[in-house]
Design a protein around this motif. Structure first.
Motif, PDB file in Angstrom:
ATOM      1  N   ARG A 150      94.539 -80.009  27.092  1.00  0.00           N
ATOM      2  CA  ARG A 150      94.562 -79.518  28.481  1.00  0.00           C
ATOM      3  C   ARG A 150      94.770 -78.013  28.555  1.00  0.00           C
ATOM      4  O   ARG A 150      94.671 -77.418  29.620  1.00  0.00           O
TER       5      ARG A 150
ATOM      6  N   THR B  83      97.693 -68.198  41.288  1.00  0.00           N
ATOM      7  CA  THR B  83      98.333 -69.509  41.186  1.00  0.00           C
ATOM      8  C   THR B  83      99.756 -69.448  40.654  1.00  0.00           C
ATOM      9  O   THR B  83     100.393 -70.490  40.508  1.00  0.00           O
TER      10      THR B  83
ATOM     11  N   GLU C  48      95.616 -75.279  33.750  1.00  0.00           N
ATOM     12  CA  GLU C  48      96.053 -75.738  35.069  1.00  0.00           C
ATOM     13  C   GLU C  48      97.549 -75.429  35.192  1.00  0.00           C
ATOM     14  O   GLU C  48      98.339 -75.848  34.344  1.00  0.00           O
TER      15      GLU C  48
END
Length: 127
Positions: free
Chosen positions: A43, A62, A107
């Motif tokens: 990931r 973010t 992410e």
């Protein structure tokens, strides 16, 4: 993904790039970062290792509200030494995970959770 910014040359073909243009980044101390990287596995996006810390690239904007223990944010006004493409060992900064055309970013929630899990593991393993 392009690493626009100052593009100032640094030692060994590395270049200094401004954060907060195409990406933000999170700096994590190396030992903690290696544990977080193991937790993230596939990931994870691109990761720079400078021998002292690991750096993850996150989508621009973010990291707002990020309050991770043992981390430092690189946003507008910050910069990062980026190694040449495909440099996978030191000395100097190198890619622990090389960027591809589409896998620069990690992410943010996954990275934050991996760092928290790595911190928990460190606390559990402390005598």
């Amino acid at each position: 993904m392009h690493t626009t910014g100052t593009g100032l040359p640094a030692a060994g073909g590395c270049e200094l790039h401004d954060a907060g243009i195409d990406w933000d980044a999170v700096r994590v101390p190396r030992v903690l970062g290696l544990t977080a990287l193991d937790i993230l596995g596939p990931r994870s996006g691109a990761v720079i290792d400078d021998g002292h810390a690991l750096y993850w690239f996150l989508p621009l904007g973010t990291v707002d509200g990020w309050e991770g223990e043992s981390t430092r944010l690189l946003t507008a006004g910050g910069s990062l030494t980026v190694p040449p493409a495909r440099r996978t060992q030191g000395p100097g900064p190198y890619w622990r995970i090389c960027p591809g055309d589409t896998n620069w970013h990690t992410e943010p929630a996954a990275l934050r959770a991996a760092i928290e899990d790595a911190l928990d593991a460190r606390v559990r393993n402390t005598p």
